[in-house]
Design a protein around this motif. Structure first.
Motif: not given
Length: 384
Positions: A90-116
Protein backbone atom coordinates in the motif's frame (compact mmCIF):
# COMPACT_ATOMS: atom_id res chain seq x y z
CA UNK A 1 -6.80 -1.55 -25.86
CA UNK A 2 -5.18 -0.44 -22.63
CA UNK A 3 -1.84 -1.89 -21.61
CA UNK A 4 -1.95 -4.95 -19.34
CA UNK A 5 -1.90 -4.17 -15.62
CA UNK A 6 1.46 -5.16 -14.12
CA UNK A 7 0.90 -7.63 -11.28
CA UNK A 8 3.24 -9.04 -8.65
CA UNK A 9 2.60 -12.34 -6.88
CA UNK A 10 4.01 -12.59 -3.35
CA UNK A 11 4.25 -16.21 -2.21
CA UNK A 12 4.82 -18.84 -4.90
CA UNK A 13 4.59 -21.96 -2.78
CA UNK A 14 1.48 -23.47 -1.18
CA UNK A 15 -1.62 -21.46 -2.11
CA UNK A 16 0.50 -19.29 -4.37
CA UNK A 17 0.41 -22.12 -6.91
CA UNK A 18 -3.37 -21.70 -7.13
CA UNK A 19 -2.90 -18.03 -7.98
CA UNK A 20 -0.29 -18.89 -10.61
CA UNK A 21 -2.73 -21.24 -12.32
CA UNK A 22 -5.64 -18.81 -12.06
CA UNK A 23 -3.60 -15.97 -13.56
CA UNK A 24 -3.38 -17.72 -16.94
CA UNK A 25 -6.91 -16.59 -17.78
CA UNK A 26 -6.13 -12.91 -17.18
CA UNK A 27 -2.68 -12.97 -18.76
CA UNK A 28 -4.13 -14.82 -21.74
CA UNK A 29 -6.64 -12.05 -22.41
CA UNK A 30 -4.00 -9.37 -21.95
CA UNK A 31 -5.72 -7.83 -18.98
CA UNK A 32 -2.75 -8.34 -16.65
CA UNK A 33 0.95 -8.96 -17.02
CA UNK A 34 2.68 -11.09 -14.39
CA UNK A 35 5.63 -8.78 -13.86
CA UNK A 36 7.41 -10.93 -11.31
CA UNK A 37 7.20 -13.12 -8.25
CA UNK A 38 8.41 -12.52 -4.72
CA UNK A 39 9.31 -15.17 -2.16
CA UNK A 40 12.25 -15.67 0.23
CA UNK A 41 12.55 -19.18 -1.23
CA UNK A 42 13.24 -18.99 -4.98
CA UNK A 43 11.65 -21.35 -7.50
CA UNK A 44 13.37 -24.72 -7.70
CA UNK A 45 15.52 -25.37 -10.78
CA UNK A 46 13.26 -26.30 -13.65
CA UNK A 47 10.12 -24.87 -11.99
CA UNK A 48 8.18 -23.20 -14.80
CA UNK A 49 5.82 -21.52 -12.31
CA UNK A 50 2.72 -23.37 -13.50
CA UNK A 51 3.44 -22.59 -17.14
CA UNK A 52 4.37 -18.91 -16.78
CA UNK A 53 8.00 -19.70 -17.52
CA UNK A 54 11.00 -17.70 -16.41
CA UNK A 55 9.94 -14.64 -14.44
CA UNK A 56 11.90 -12.08 -12.42
CA UNK A 57 12.20 -13.37 -8.86
CA UNK A 58 12.73 -11.18 -5.82
CA UNK A 59 13.42 -12.16 -2.22
CA UNK A 60 12.17 -8.87 -0.76
CA UNK A 61 8.90 -7.06 -1.40
CA UNK A 62 10.23 -3.49 -1.53
CA UNK A 63 12.78 -4.45 -4.19
CA UNK A 64 10.10 -6.32 -6.13
CA UNK A 65 7.66 -3.39 -6.09
CA UNK A 66 10.32 -0.89 -7.17
CA UNK A 67 11.61 -3.12 -9.96
CA UNK A 68 8.24 -4.19 -11.37
CA UNK A 69 6.12 -1.10 -10.79
CA UNK A 70 3.30 -3.49 -9.91
CA UNK A 71 -0.07 -1.78 -9.89
CA UNK A 72 -1.61 -4.85 -8.25
CA UNK A 73 0.02 -7.11 -5.66
CA UNK A 74 -1.42 -10.51 -4.77
CA UNK A 75 -0.27 -11.63 -1.31
CA UNK A 76 -0.49 -15.37 -0.63
CA UNK A 77 1.83 -15.77 2.34
CA UNK A 78 1.68 -17.09 5.94
CA UNK A 79 -0.97 -15.45 8.10
CA UNK A 80 1.42 -13.63 10.41
CA UNK A 81 3.06 -11.85 7.46
CA UNK A 82 -0.15 -10.34 6.07
CA UNK A 83 -0.07 -6.98 7.81
CA UNK A 84 3.57 -5.97 7.18
CA UNK A 85 3.45 -7.08 3.54
CA UNK A 86 0.11 -5.36 2.92
CA UNK A 87 1.43 -2.14 4.46
CA UNK A 88 4.51 -2.25 2.25
CA UNK A 89 2.48 -2.74 -0.93
CA UNK A 90 0.00 0.00 0.00
CA UNK A 91 2.82 2.41 0.86
CA UNK A 92 4.24 1.81 -2.63
CA UNK A 93 0.90 2.69 -4.22
CA UNK A 94 -0.02 -0.86 -5.20
CA UNK A 95 -3.56 -2.18 -4.88
CA UNK A 96 -3.66 -5.55 -3.12
CA UNK A 97 -5.53 -8.82 -3.08
CA UNK A 98 -4.70 -10.22 0.36
CA UNK A 99 -5.38 -13.87 1.05
CA UNK A 100 -7.58 -14.83 3.98
CA UNK A 101 -7.61 -14.74 6.92
CA UNK A 102 -7.30 -10.96 6.88
CA UNK A 103 -4.69 -10.69 9.64
CA UNK A 104 -3.50 -12.71 12.63
CA UNK A 105 -5.11 -10.49 15.29
CA UNK A 106 -7.96 -8.03 15.66
CA UNK A 107 -5.48 -5.26 16.49
CA UNK A 108 -3.65 -5.95 13.23
CA UNK A 109 -7.00 -5.83 11.42
CA UNK A 110 -7.59 -2.33 12.76
CA UNK A 111 -4.08 -1.34 11.67
CA UNK A 112 -4.71 -2.71 8.18
CA UNK A 113 -7.93 -0.72 7.86
CA UNK A 114 -6.13 2.44 8.95
CA UNK A 115 -3.27 1.79 6.52
CA UNK A 116 -5.64 1.18 3.62
CA UNK A 117 -7.59 4.37 4.34
CA UNK A 118 -4.42 6.43 4.65
CA UNK A 119 -2.60 5.04 1.61
CA UNK A 120 -5.28 5.35 -1.06
CA UNK A 121 -4.83 2.08 -3.00
CA UNK A 122 -7.54 -0.53 -2.57
CA UNK A 123 -7.43 -3.70 -0.48
CA UNK A 124 -9.49 -6.77 -1.33
CA UNK A 125 -9.53 -9.79 1.03
CA UNK A 126 -9.42 -13.23 -0.57
CA UNK A 127 -12.61 -14.79 0.77
CA UNK A 128 -13.57 -16.23 -2.61
CA UNK A 129 -16.92 -17.54 -1.36
CA UNK A 130 -18.08 -13.96 -0.81
CA UNK A 131 -17.89 -13.47 -4.57
CA UNK A 132 -20.51 -16.16 -5.13
CA UNK A 133 -23.81 -15.08 -6.67
CA UNK A 134 -25.41 -17.82 -4.58
CA UNK A 135 -25.31 -15.53 -1.52
CA UNK A 136 -27.63 -13.03 -3.18
CA UNK A 137 -29.93 -15.90 -4.15
CA UNK A 138 -30.11 -17.09 -0.53
CA UNK A 139 -30.80 -13.57 0.72
CA UNK A 140 -33.57 -13.13 -1.85
CA UNK A 141 -35.19 -16.37 -0.73
CA UNK A 142 -35.02 -15.28 2.90
CA UNK A 143 -36.39 -11.81 2.13
CA UNK A 144 -39.31 -13.29 0.19
CA UNK A 145 -40.29 -15.41 3.18
CA UNK A 146 -39.66 -18.68 1.35
CA UNK A 147 -38.86 -20.55 4.59
CA UNK A 148 -40.52 -18.17 7.01
CA UNK A 149 -38.80 -16.50 9.91
CA UNK A 150 -35.12 -17.40 10.17
CA UNK A 151 -34.37 -19.44 13.29
CA UNK A 152 -30.62 -19.67 12.81
CA UNK A 153 -27.74 -20.51 10.49
CA UNK A 154 -25.71 -23.70 10.89
CA UNK A 155 -22.48 -24.64 9.15
CA UNK A 156 -20.86 -28.06 8.78
CA UNK A 157 -17.49 -28.98 7.32
CA UNK A 158 -15.93 -32.46 7.26
CA UNK A 159 -12.57 -32.73 5.52
CA UNK A 160 -9.70 -35.19 5.54
CA UNK A 161 -6.24 -33.75 6.14
CA UNK A 162 -3.26 -35.94 6.88
CA UNK A 163 0.00 -35.16 8.65
CA UNK A 164 1.44 -33.93 5.34
CA UNK A 165 -0.94 -30.98 5.55
CA UNK A 166 0.75 -29.88 8.76
CA UNK A 167 4.25 -30.78 7.60
CA UNK A 168 4.03 -28.46 4.58
CA UNK A 169 5.23 -25.35 6.42
CA UNK A 170 6.60 -24.42 9.87
CA UNK A 171 3.54 -22.23 10.62
CA UNK A 172 0.93 -24.85 9.70
CA UNK A 173 -1.21 -25.83 12.67
CA UNK A 174 0.45 -23.30 14.95
CA UNK A 175 -1.12 -20.78 17.31
CA UNK A 176 2.13 -18.88 17.68
CA UNK A 177 5.49 -19.13 15.96
CA UNK A 178 8.70 -17.38 17.02
CA UNK A 179 6.75 -14.91 19.12
CA UNK A 180 4.19 -14.11 16.42
CA UNK A 181 0.49 -14.94 16.46
CA UNK A 182 -0.42 -17.31 13.62
CA UNK A 183 -3.84 -18.74 14.59
CA UNK A 184 -3.79 -21.43 11.91
CA UNK A 185 -6.76 -23.45 13.16
CA UNK A 186 -9.59 -25.21 11.39
CA UNK A 187 -12.07 -22.38 12.00
CA UNK A 188 -9.68 -19.57 11.10
CA UNK A 189 -7.98 -20.92 7.98
CA UNK A 190 -9.24 -24.01 6.09
CA UNK A 191 -12.84 -23.38 7.15
CA UNK A 192 -12.52 -19.60 7.39
CA UNK A 193 -14.84 -19.36 4.39
CA UNK A 194 -17.55 -21.23 6.28
CA UNK A 195 -17.32 -18.81 9.21
CA UNK A 196 -17.13 -15.65 7.08
CA UNK A 197 -19.92 -16.74 4.75
CA UNK A 198 -22.23 -17.77 7.60
CA UNK A 199 -21.71 -14.37 9.24
CA UNK A 200 -22.29 -12.67 5.91
CA UNK A 201 -25.58 -14.52 5.39
CA UNK A 202 -26.61 -13.36 8.86
CA UNK A 203 -26.04 -9.77 7.63
CA UNK A 204 -23.67 -9.17 10.52
CA UNK A 205 -20.39 -9.41 8.57
CA UNK A 206 -19.41 -5.80 9.23
CA UNK A 207 -20.46 -5.76 12.88
CA UNK A 208 -18.36 -6.55 15.95
CA UNK A 209 -19.23 -9.98 17.32
CA UNK A 210 -19.30 -10.54 21.06
CA UNK A 211 -19.89 -13.55 23.32
CA UNK A 212 -18.35 -16.10 20.95
CA UNK A 213 -18.84 -19.63 22.32
CA UNK A 214 -16.04 -21.99 21.31
CA UNK A 215 -15.08 -25.62 21.74
CA UNK A 216 -11.64 -26.33 20.28
CA UNK A 217 -9.99 -29.75 19.94
CA UNK A 218 -7.10 -31.38 18.14
CA UNK A 219 -6.29 -34.97 17.21
CA UNK A 220 -3.12 -34.16 15.29
CA UNK A 221 -0.04 -33.25 17.38
CA UNK A 222 -0.39 -29.52 16.69
CA UNK A 223 -0.92 -26.33 18.72
CA UNK A 224 -4.15 -25.28 17.01
CA UNK A 225 -7.56 -26.88 16.55
CA UNK A 226 -8.34 -29.38 13.82
CA UNK A 227 -11.87 -30.07 15.12
CA UNK A 228 -14.03 -27.28 16.48
CA UNK A 229 -17.41 -25.67 16.88
CA UNK A 230 -18.54 -22.13 17.57
CA UNK A 231 -21.74 -20.22 18.19
CA UNK A 232 -22.38 -16.51 18.01
CA UNK A 233 -25.57 -14.51 18.04
CA UNK A 234 -26.35 -11.67 15.67
CA UNK A 235 -27.53 -8.33 17.09
CA UNK A 236 -31.14 -9.54 16.81
CA UNK A 237 -30.32 -12.74 18.72
CA UNK A 238 -30.24 -15.16 15.78
CA UNK A 239 -27.77 -18.00 16.47
CA UNK A 240 -25.02 -18.79 13.97
CA UNK A 241 -23.06 -22.01 14.48
CA UNK A 242 -20.18 -23.57 12.57
CA UNK A 243 -18.85 -27.06 13.30
CA UNK A 244 -15.85 -28.45 11.43
CA UNK A 245 -13.23 -31.16 11.42
CA UNK A 246 -10.13 -32.02 9.45
CA UNK A 247 -10.26 -35.54 10.91
CA UNK A 248 -13.13 -37.00 8.88
CA UNK A 249 -12.96 -40.34 7.05
CA UNK A 250 -13.38 -38.52 3.71
CA UNK A 251 -13.69 -34.99 2.41
CA UNK A 252 -17.19 -33.79 1.56
CA UNK A 253 -18.39 -30.35 0.38
CA UNK A 254 -19.04 -28.02 3.33
CA UNK A 255 -22.55 -26.67 3.76
CA UNK A 256 -24.32 -23.74 5.39
CA UNK A 257 -27.99 -24.08 6.26
CA UNK A 258 -30.46 -21.29 6.90
CA UNK A 259 -33.09 -22.79 9.18
CA UNK A 260 -36.57 -21.28 8.86
CA UNK A 261 -39.97 -21.86 10.43
CA UNK A 262 -41.24 -23.56 7.27
CA UNK A 263 -38.15 -25.20 5.80
CA UNK A 264 -34.48 -24.63 5.21
CA UNK A 265 -32.06 -23.34 2.58
CA UNK A 266 -28.81 -25.23 2.02
CA UNK A 267 -25.82 -23.42 0.53
CA UNK A 268 -22.94 -25.59 -0.67
CA UNK A 269 -20.63 -22.62 -0.81
CA UNK A 270 -17.70 -24.28 -2.61
CA UNK A 271 -20.10 -25.37 -5.37
CA UNK A 272 -22.23 -22.19 -5.53
CA UNK A 273 -25.27 -24.42 -5.16
CA UNK A 274 -28.51 -23.54 -3.34
CA UNK A 275 -31.20 -26.06 -2.37
CA UNK A 276 -34.55 -25.06 -0.90
CA UNK A 277 -36.41 -27.54 1.29
CA UNK A 278 -39.99 -26.56 2.14
CA UNK A 279 -42.58 -28.49 4.06
CA UNK A 280 -44.65 -30.67 1.74
CA UNK A 281 -42.70 -29.80 -1.43
CA UNK A 282 -39.83 -31.48 -3.28
CA UNK A 283 -36.37 -29.88 -2.91
CA UNK A 284 -35.43 -27.31 -5.54
CA UNK A 285 -31.75 -26.79 -6.45
CA UNK A 286 -30.19 -23.92 -8.39
CA UNK A 287 -26.58 -23.33 -9.37
CA UNK A 288 -25.01 -19.91 -9.56
CA UNK A 289 -21.97 -18.11 -10.91
CA UNK A 290 -19.13 -16.46 -9.08
CA UNK A 291 -17.16 -13.26 -9.61
CA UNK A 292 -13.42 -13.86 -9.17
CA UNK A 293 -12.10 -11.41 -6.62
CA UNK A 294 -9.11 -10.38 -8.73
CA UNK A 295 -11.45 -9.53 -11.61
CA UNK A 296 -13.52 -7.44 -9.23
CA UNK A 297 -10.42 -5.65 -7.94
CA UNK A 298 -9.38 -4.81 -11.51
CA UNK A 299 -12.91 -3.58 -12.27
CA UNK A 300 -12.71 -1.43 -9.16
CA UNK A 301 -9.38 0.07 -10.23
CA UNK A 302 -10.43 0.65 -13.83
CA UNK A 303 -14.12 1.51 -13.54
CA UNK A 304 -14.88 2.24 -9.89
CA UNK A 305 -16.89 -0.94 -9.39
CA UNK A 306 -17.45 -1.46 -5.64
CA UNK A 307 -15.12 -3.97 -4.03
CA UNK A 308 -16.78 -7.24 -3.10
CA UNK A 309 -14.64 -7.97 -0.04
CA UNK A 310 -13.06 -4.86 1.46
CA UNK A 311 -11.53 -5.48 4.89
CA UNK A 312 -14.65 -4.13 6.60
CA UNK A 313 -16.70 -7.05 5.25
CA UNK A 314 -14.50 -9.37 7.34
CA UNK A 315 -14.87 -7.51 10.63
CA UNK A 316 -17.20 -10.07 12.26
CA UNK A 317 -14.94 -12.90 11.11
CA UNK A 318 -11.96 -11.16 12.70
CA UNK A 319 -13.82 -10.95 16.01
CA UNK A 320 -14.27 -14.72 15.82
CA UNK A 321 -10.58 -15.17 14.99
CA UNK A 322 -9.66 -13.01 17.96
CA UNK A 323 -11.83 -15.17 20.22
CA UNK A 324 -10.04 -18.26 18.91
CA UNK A 325 -6.64 -16.59 19.36
CA UNK A 326 -7.31 -15.69 22.98
CA UNK A 327 -9.15 -18.90 23.92
CA UNK A 328 -7.52 -21.59 26.05
CA UNK A 329 -5.41 -24.07 24.12
CA UNK A 330 -7.44 -26.71 22.25
CA UNK A 331 -8.08 -29.95 24.12
CA UNK A 332 -6.38 -33.09 22.81
CA UNK A 333 -8.73 -35.81 21.59
CA UNK A 334 -7.72 -39.04 23.35
CA UNK A 335 -6.16 -41.79 21.27
CA UNK A 336 -9.03 -44.07 22.32
CA UNK A 337 -11.37 -41.86 20.25
CA UNK A 338 -9.25 -41.99 17.11
CA UNK A 339 -8.57 -44.39 14.28
CA UNK A 340 -5.06 -43.88 12.93
CA UNK A 341 -3.59 -45.32 9.77
CA UNK A 342 -0.55 -44.59 7.65
CA UNK A 343 -1.16 -43.66 4.01
CA UNK A 344 1.06 -42.47 1.14
CA UNK A 345 -0.26 -38.97 1.97
CA UNK A 346 0.82 -39.22 5.61
CA UNK A 347 -0.84 -40.17 8.89
CA UNK A 348 -4.64 -40.05 8.62
CA UNK A 349 -6.42 -39.50 11.92
CA UNK A 350 -10.17 -40.10 12.08
CA UNK A 351 -12.09 -39.06 15.18
CA UNK A 352 -14.76 -41.67 15.92
CA UNK A 353 -18.25 -40.38 15.14
CA UNK A 354 -17.10 -36.88 14.25
CA UNK A 355 -18.93 -36.62 10.92
CA UNK A 356 -22.29 -37.27 12.56
CA UNK A 357 -21.50 -34.90 15.43
CA UNK A 358 -20.55 -32.05 13.06
CA UNK A 359 -23.76 -32.39 11.08
CA UNK A 360 -25.88 -32.64 14.21
CA UNK A 361 -24.33 -29.41 15.43
CA UNK A 362 -25.33 -27.62 12.21
CA UNK A 363 -28.80 -29.14 12.31
CA UNK A 364 -29.54 -28.27 15.94
CA UNK A 365 -27.48 -25.04 16.18
CA UNK A 366 -25.74 -26.60 19.15
CA UNK A 367 -22.23 -26.97 20.51
CA UNK A 368 -20.65 -30.42 20.66
CA UNK A 369 -20.95 -30.60 24.44
CA UNK A 370 -24.68 -29.82 24.26
CA UNK A 371 -25.21 -32.78 21.95
CA UNK A 372 -22.91 -35.16 23.82
CA UNK A 373 -21.67 -34.33 27.35
CA UNK A 374 -18.64 -36.54 26.69
CA UNK A 375 -17.45 -33.81 24.31
CA UNK A 376 -17.23 -31.23 27.04
CA UNK A 377 -13.61 -30.02 27.10
CA UNK A 378 -13.57 -30.64 30.85
CA UNK A 379 -14.88 -34.20 30.39
CA UNK A 380 -12.27 -34.97 27.73
CA UNK A 381 -9.47 -33.68 29.93
CA UNK A 382 -10.73 -35.55 33.01
CA UNK A 383 -11.83 -38.85 31.45
CA UNK A 384 -9.78 -39.68 28.37
Amino acid sequence: MSAPTPLLLVGIHGHGRHHLRALHRLTGTGRVRLAGVCDPTPPAPGDDLEGHGLLPHFAGLEEALEATGARVTVIATPIHTHLPLARTALDHGSHILLEKPTTATLAEFDQLNAAAEAAGPSCQIGFQSLGSHALAAVRALVDSGTVGRVLGIGGAGTWKRTSHYYDRAPWAGQRRLNGHDVVDGALTNPFAHAVATALDLSRAAEEPVHDVELELFHAHPIQSDDTSCLRVRTPDGTPVTVAVTLCAPETTPPRLTVHGEHGRIDLDYTLDRVTVHRDGRPPRTTEHGRTPLLDNLLDHIEHGTPLLVPPTRTRAFMHVLEAVRTAPDPVAVPATRQRVRETPEGTHRVITGITDLVHRSARHLALFSELDPAWSPTALESHP
